[in-house]
Enzyme design. Structure first.
Site, PDB file in Angstrom:
ATOM      1  N   LYS A 100       0.827  -1.212   0.000  1.00 35.38           N
ATOM      2  CA  LYS A 100       0.000   0.000   0.000  1.00 35.38           C
ATOM      3  C   LYS A 100       0.856   1.254   0.000  1.00 35.38           C
ATOM      4  O   LYS A 100       0.637   2.182  -0.776  1.00 35.38           O
ATOM      5  CB  LYS A 100      -0.936   0.029   1.223  1.00 35.38           C
ATOM      6  CG  LYS A 100      -1.994  -1.054   1.224  1.00 35.38           C
ATOM      7  CD  LYS A 100      -2.914  -0.942   2.425  1.00 35.38           C
ATOM      8  CE  LYS A 100      -2.204  -1.078   3.758  1.00 35.38           C
ATOM      9  NZ  LYS A 100      -1.555  -2.391   3.962  1.00 35.38           N
ATOM     10  N   THR A 101       1.823   1.271   0.904  1.00 29.23           N
ATOM     11  CA  THR A 101       2.651   2.473   1.001  1.00 29.23           C
ATOM     12  C   THR A 101       3.507   2.621  -0.257  1.00 29.23           C
ATOM     13  O   THR A 101       3.699   3.722  -0.775  1.00 29.23           O
ATOM     14  CB  THR A 101       3.515   2.417   2.277  1.00 29.23           C
ATOM     15  OG1 THR A 101       2.634   2.285   3.395  1.00 29.23           O
ATOM     16  CG2 THR A 101       4.347   3.671   2.449  1.00 29.23           C
TER      17      THR A 101
ATOM     18  N   ARG B 198       4.919  -7.231  11.018  1.00 26.22           N
ATOM     19  CA  ARG B 198       6.115  -6.387  10.848  1.00 26.22           C
ATOM     20  C   ARG B 198       7.299  -7.233  10.417  1.00 26.22           C
ATOM     21  O   ARG B 198       8.314  -6.713   9.962  1.00 26.22           O
ATOM     22  CB  ARG B 198       6.496  -5.658  12.160  1.00 26.22           C
ATOM     23  CG  ARG B 198       5.508  -4.661  12.710  1.00 26.22           C
ATOM     24  CD  ARG B 198       5.022  -3.698  11.690  1.00 26.22           C
ATOM     25  NE  ARG B 198       3.773  -4.142  11.123  1.00 26.22           N
ATOM     26  CZ  ARG B 198       3.279  -3.698   9.965  1.00 26.22           C
ATOM     27  NH1 ARG B 198       3.914  -2.810   9.256  1.00 26.22           N
ATOM     28  NH2 ARG B 198       2.140  -4.165   9.498  1.00 26.22           N
TER      29      ARG B 198
ATOM     30  N   ASP C 235      -2.336   7.794   3.564  1.00 28.42           N
ATOM     31  CA  ASP C 235      -1.912   6.444   3.971  1.00 28.42           C
ATOM     32  C   ASP C 235      -2.560   6.105   5.316  1.00 28.42           C
ATOM     33  O   ASP C 235      -2.959   7.009   6.052  1.00 28.42           O
ATOM     34  CB  ASP C 235      -0.373   6.421   4.107  1.00 28.42           C
ATOM     35  CG  ASP C 235       0.207   4.995   4.094  1.00 28.42           C
ATOM     36  OD1 ASP C 235      -0.578   4.031   3.968  1.00 28.42           O
ATOM     37  OD2 ASP C 235       1.442   4.864   4.193  1.00 28.42           O
ATOM     38  N   GLU C 236      -2.656   4.821   5.641  1.00 20.82           N
ATOM     39  CA  GLU C 236      -3.205   4.373   6.939  1.00 20.82           C
ATOM     40  C   GLU C 236      -4.574   4.995   7.205  1.00 20.82           C
ATOM     41  O   GLU C 236      -4.867   5.472   8.309  1.00 20.82           O
ATOM     42  CB  GLU C 236      -2.238   4.736   8.088  1.00 20.82           C
ATOM     43  CG  GLU C 236      -0.812   4.260   7.889  1.00 20.82           C
ATOM     44  CD  GLU C 236      -0.530   2.897   8.515  1.00 20.82           C
ATOM     45  OE1 GLU C 236      -1.465   2.275   9.019  1.00 20.82           O
ATOM     46  OE2 GLU C 236       0.633   2.470   8.436  1.00 20.82           O
TER      47      GLU C 236
ATOM     48  N   GLN D  18      -5.848  -3.165  10.655  1.00 18.64           N
ATOM     49  CA  GLN D  18      -4.774  -2.484  11.374  1.00 18.64           C
ATOM     50  C   GLN D  18      -5.251  -1.194  12.036  1.00 18.64           C
ATOM     51  O   GLN D  18      -4.448  -0.306  12.321  1.00 18.64           O
ATOM     52  CB  GLN D  18      -3.599  -2.181  10.444  1.00 18.64           C
ATOM     53  CG  GLN D  18      -2.916  -3.446   9.933  1.00 18.64           C
ATOM     54  CD  GLN D  18      -1.676  -3.124   9.125  1.00 18.64           C
ATOM     55  OE1 GLN D  18      -0.684  -2.664   9.652  1.00 18.64           O
ATOM     56  NE2 GLN D  18      -1.740  -3.347   7.820  1.00 18.64           N
TER      57      GLN D  18
HETATM   58  P1  ATP Z   1       1.542  -2.007   5.989  1.00 20.28           P
HETATM   59  O1  ATP Z   1       0.115  -2.464   5.950  1.00 20.28           O
HETATM   60  O2  ATP Z   1       2.319  -2.743   7.016  1.00 20.28           O
HETATM   61  O3  ATP Z   1       1.673  -0.534   6.042  1.00 20.28           O
HETATM   62  P2  ATP Z   1       1.989  -1.893   3.155  1.00 20.28           P
HETATM   63  O4  ATP Z   1       0.792  -2.519   2.528  1.00 20.28           O
HETATM   64  O5  ATP Z   1       2.047  -0.432   3.194  1.00 20.28           O
HETATM   65  O6  ATP Z   1       2.185  -2.508   4.601  1.00 20.28           O
HETATM   66  P3  ATP Z   1       4.586  -1.764   1.958  1.00 20.28           P
HETATM   67  O7  ATP Z   1       5.303  -1.310   3.152  1.00 20.28           O
HETATM   68  O8  ATP Z   1       4.297  -0.808   0.878  1.00 20.28           O
HETATM   69  O9  ATP Z   1       3.236  -2.504   2.414  1.00 20.28           O
HETATM   70  O10 ATP Z   1       5.316  -3.014   1.305  1.00 20.28           O
HETATM   71  C1  ATP Z   1       5.766  -4.116   2.070  1.00 20.28           C
HETATM   72  C2  ATP Z   1       7.082  -4.617   1.542  1.00 20.28           C
HETATM   73  O11 ATP Z   1       6.902  -5.264   0.307  1.00 20.28           O
HETATM   74  C3  ATP Z   1       8.077  -3.516   1.287  1.00 20.28           C
HETATM   75  O12 ATP Z   1       9.359  -3.984   1.611  1.00 20.28           O
HETATM   76  C4  ATP Z   1       7.950  -3.264  -0.187  1.00 20.28           C
HETATM   77  O13 ATP Z   1       9.114  -2.717  -0.725  1.00 20.28           O
HETATM   78  C5  ATP Z   1       7.703  -4.666  -0.723  1.00 20.28           C
HETATM   79  N1  ATP Z   1       6.929  -4.714  -1.978  1.00 20.28           N
HETATM   80  C6  ATP Z   1       5.711  -4.193  -2.192  1.00 20.28           C
HETATM   81  N2  ATP Z   1       5.282  -4.461  -3.448  1.00 20.28           N
HETATM   82  C7  ATP Z   1       6.261  -5.193  -4.037  1.00 20.28           C
HETATM   83  C8  ATP Z   1       6.425  -5.787  -5.346  1.00 20.28           C
HETATM   84  N3  ATP Z   1       5.504  -5.691  -6.278  1.00 20.28           N
HETATM   85  N4  ATP Z   1       7.568  -6.450  -5.574  1.00 20.28           N
HETATM   86  C9  ATP Z   1       8.516  -6.569  -4.628  1.00 20.28           C
HETATM   87  N5  ATP Z   1       8.414  -6.050  -3.404  1.00 20.28           N
HETATM   88  C10 ATP Z   1       7.307  -5.358  -3.097  1.00 20.28           C
HETATM   89 MG    MG Z   2       2.139   0.934   4.796  1.00 18.44          MG
END
Ligand code: ATP
Ligand code: MG
Length: 726
Positions: free
Chosen positions: A35-36, A612, A220-221, A251
């Site tokens: 997402k981020t 995490r 975000d969030e 979350q």
């Molecule tokens: P959270 O809910 O904990 O905030 P998130 O959904 O925001 O998580 P991110 O932090 O954006 O998730 O991504 C999680 C991890 O996966 C990061 O290390 C990111 O770089 C990696 N990642 C995300 N998408 C891909 C992709 N398509 N290919 C490889 N790595 C990825």
């Molecule tokens: Mg995130």
């Protein structure tokens, strides 16, 4: 223009999100699904492909750290600074708006922000002015009422009268408090948000200006937005426009601060035509960690529900460590981190995540002992926390009446009606004949240099310190500290503080007592001398506290272990994660266990914790714990059981290390029992001796023992002396 780099390493749904046509879009997805990453790439996409100017973008993230990281990433991608782009937290952005439009917001130019301590102090003053009894109307409860109203966008006039006297009174307090804030130009955290909202609501020309400017809004969030934040975004975008939100209902962990998971559901109704995209592939964690998190969160009934998967391999099982007690837990964690670094792992890739701040203390101590640098995020280190400094101020005064900074700190904490004018008189008198405040106070009282009421109040404070000293002088250090915390009024003051912080502060005060117990157990005999008096113990402990609060925490750029609460860990990731204190009462917190909704929020927090971890995760719980100043048996958290056994592996302490742990750890109350005067005992170092006297009970007891071969009688803490009967 080649923009393929923006889409590098994105899967199909992620790509859809990043390249979606302008308009309201909601990305609803579980932890670690990108997402981020998607939100950051979307900013780059807007700039590079949609030709948006940095000026037209407003991005809201959850912490300042996340905001800085996101800006850095986009700037690196685009290889240009993005001055005009607004990115920050809701509070940060609201603050910026109010600074820019202070006049339109009805604020003085130099308005000041009140933090929650300041807020409590101000509420107290208001209570006094209204002639209300603080006991009946605890200031933190009134502050919580005020904050809640502001989160819900209610001014005093909007508070609905439900006929209940308490509500009416709170409304009165709120009104008086707000008048006072407005009079002197003070803005609390809730006010920042509410005023920023009202600014736009009441100034159509300004709203039009910002609507024109912020063509692109990204959040975000989103699951943790509260009512005023949600309405603020809605107002800005007019329920349409390019609003890009990402969030995960599993979350939402700030319900206690007014965040509303419903906002993420409402979005599709309030923003007609909103698209919803789901990301289901997790890139962060191994298969096992993800399955464990999925299984745990499945115990929550109120969910939107989603299906997260990964094509990463299963990886290691979730390791569960049943520690003998909290000391053993900390030692185990630090030991594993040391192994990790010895095998080439980075310390900053490891995190110790706990439910409440007071838990950090023992980890700090243990990491320090092993020479492992650490950093605590959000929240002060133990000895820097206000309540700990309060308690230490009393102890320092007990040790040395002339410690002026401690006098200043303790004299009105808790409030004793010693006014600013009286304190000024004391300071002047002390300055005039270069004495300490204590001496000046004595003199002024004796010479009738203070008015009747003031003299009485100061006298009572001096008597209190004398009493604390005299009545605890012969007691073992932990009891002494405990007595000071209670009789100084600090415990009662923080217990009455019904907001969340008060409870945390009482926990910290209790932890201070535990610290002294461990301090006694581990002190170097060279420092304390052969026959320490209670005053020697106190002085040695105060020196220890002063040194510990010094520069021991790792510097900014240093590779160090990360310590933080589960709340602070949201959005972050680490290769190796220790989730500690997974015990009923601690996590879920005792105050949440009975209420189904609160329990679900605790479970979401557990889910945040598990997710995490990238590669390895440990769940730790202790079978016994000194907590709230008492030693008590603990049972593993229900969250441990909610992780399927097929995914876990128990870490068995090897027999040898187990015995070591048992003898080195603070024993149970029963262990030191049984020593009698005239009994003969053997000590590993001092040889045979005869017990002369035993003082105190159980955990704290100490004995005076005559060791003829080692130069005569010595005081020993029985619990740690490892004495054998002869
Ligand atoms: P959270 O809910 O904990 O905030 P998130 O959904 O925001 O998580 P991110 O932090 O954006 O998730 O991504 C999680 C991890 O996966 C990061 O290390 C990111 O770089 C990696 N990642 C995300 N998408 C891909 C992709 N398509 N290919 C490889 N790595 C990825
Ligand atoms: Mg995130």
């Amino acid at each position: 223009m080649d923009v393929s780099w923006i889409l590098d390493n994105l899967n199909e749904p992620q790509r859809q999100a990043v390249t979606a046509p302008l308009g309201p879009l909601r990305v609803l997805a579980g932890a670690g699904s990108g997402k981020t990453r998607v939100l950051t790439r979307r900013v780059a996409w807007l700039l590079a492909v949609e030709n948006a100017s940095p000026w037209s973008i407003l991005a809201v993230t959850f912490t300042n750290k996340a905001a800085a990281e996101m800006r850095g990433r986009v700037e690196a991608m685009l290889e240009q600074p993005l001055g005009g782009l607004w990115i920050g937290t809701f509070h940060g952005i609201a603050h910026r708006l109010l600074r820019q439009h202070w006049q339109d917001s009805g604020l003085p130019r130099a308005f000041q922000i009140l933090d929650s301590d300041d807020q409590n102090r101000l509420v107290k003053r208001v209570l006094r002015e209204l002639g209300l009894d603080e006991k009946k109307w605890p200031p933190p409860a009134a502050a919580a009422f005020i904050n809640h109203c502001k989160d819900e966008m209610q001014r005093p006039a909007d508070v609905v009268d439900d006929g209940k006297p308490a509500r009416r009174q709170n409304q009165r307090i709120y009104a008086a408090y707000q008048r006072e804030c407005d009079r002197v130009g003070l803005v609390d955290f809730g006010e920042l948000l509410l005023r920023a909202y009202e600014l736009w609501r009441d100034r159509p020309e300004l709203l039009a200006h910002y609507r024109e400017r912020f063509q692109h809004v990204l959040v975000d969030e989103f699951q943790d937005t509260n009512t005023v934040q949600y309405q603020w975004i809605r107002l800005l975008s007019g329920g349409q426009g390019d609003v890009f939100i990402v969030g995960d209902d599993d979350q939402c962990v700030y319900g206690w601060r007014g965040s509303k998971v419903e906002n993420i559901q409402r979005f599709s109704t309030d923003f007609p035509g909103a698209q919803t995209l789901r990301l289901e592939q997790n890139y962060r964690s191994t298969g096992v960690i993800l399955q464990a998190a999925n299984a745990l969160i499945a115990h929550n009934a109120r969910r939107l529900g989603k299906n997260l998967w990964t094509d990463a391999g299963d990886g290691d099982p979730v390791r569960i460590y049943a520690a003998f007690n909290e000391v053993d837990e900390a030692r185990f964690v630090a030991e594993r981190i040391r192994q990790w670094t010895e095998n080439g792992g980075q310390r900053q890739e490891t995190a110790i995540l706990y439910r409440s701040n007071a838990q950090s203390r023992l980890f700090e101590e243990t990491l320090l002992g092993m020479g492992l640098p650490y950093r605590i995020y959000g929240g002060l280190r133990f000895f820097e926390r206000a309540e700990i400094k309060d308690a230490l101020a009393y102890l320092r005064l007990v040790a040395n009446r002339d410690d002026d900074p401690s006098f200043e700190r303790a004299v009105n904490t808790p409030p004793r009606g010693i006014g600013a004018r009286t304190l000024d008189l004391l300071r002047d008198a002390a300055r005039a004949d270069s004495s300490s405040l204590w001496q000046a106070a004595m003199r002024l009282i004796n010479n009738h240099g203070l008015g009747g009421r003031a003299a009485h109040a100061v006298r009572r404070f001096l008597d209190l310190i004398e009493m604390l000293d005299a009545s605890t002088r012969e007691r073992p250090l932990p009891e002494r500290v405990s007595a000071v915390i209670t009789h100084s009024g600090l415990r009662a003051m923080y217990e009455e503080d019904q907001a969340d912080k008060g409870e945390m502060r009482v926990e910290n005060l209790d932890e201070l007592i535990n610290v002294t117990v461990r301090f006694i157990a581990h002190i170097d005999p060279v420092i304390i001398g052969a026959e320490p008096t209670p005053m020697d113990w106190l002085n040695a402990f105060l020196a220890h506290a002063a040194l510990e609060s010094g520069e021991r925490q790792a510097g900014a750029g240093e590779d160090c272990v990360q310590l933080m609460t589960l709340h602070m860990a949201k959005g972050l990731e680490f290769a190796l994660v220790f989730l500690v204190g997974w015990e009923e009462g601690l996590f879920p917190h005792s105050r949440s266990a009975a209420d189904e909704r609160q329990l679900e929020e605790e479970r979401r927090l557990a889910y945040v914790g598990l997710t995490r971890a990238r590669q390895h995760v440990y769940l730790c719980h202790a079978e016994q714990r000194r907590w709230y100043g008492r030693e008590s048996p603990q049972s593993p958290s229900r969250f441990v059981r909610e992780v399927p056994e097929t995914l876990t592996q128990d870490v068995r302490a090897r027999a040898k290390s187990r015995t070591q742990t048992l003898t080195a750890a603070p024993p149970t109350a029963a262990a030191p029992g049984g020593l009698q005067p005239r009994q003969r005992v053997r000590h590993a170092k001092f040889g045979e001796g005869v017990v002369l006297a035993v003082e105190g009970e159980g955990y704290h007891s100490r004995a005076r023992i005559d060791f003829p071969a080692a130069g005569g009688p010595k005081w020993l803490v029985v619990a740690y002396a490892k004495l054998e009967p002869v």
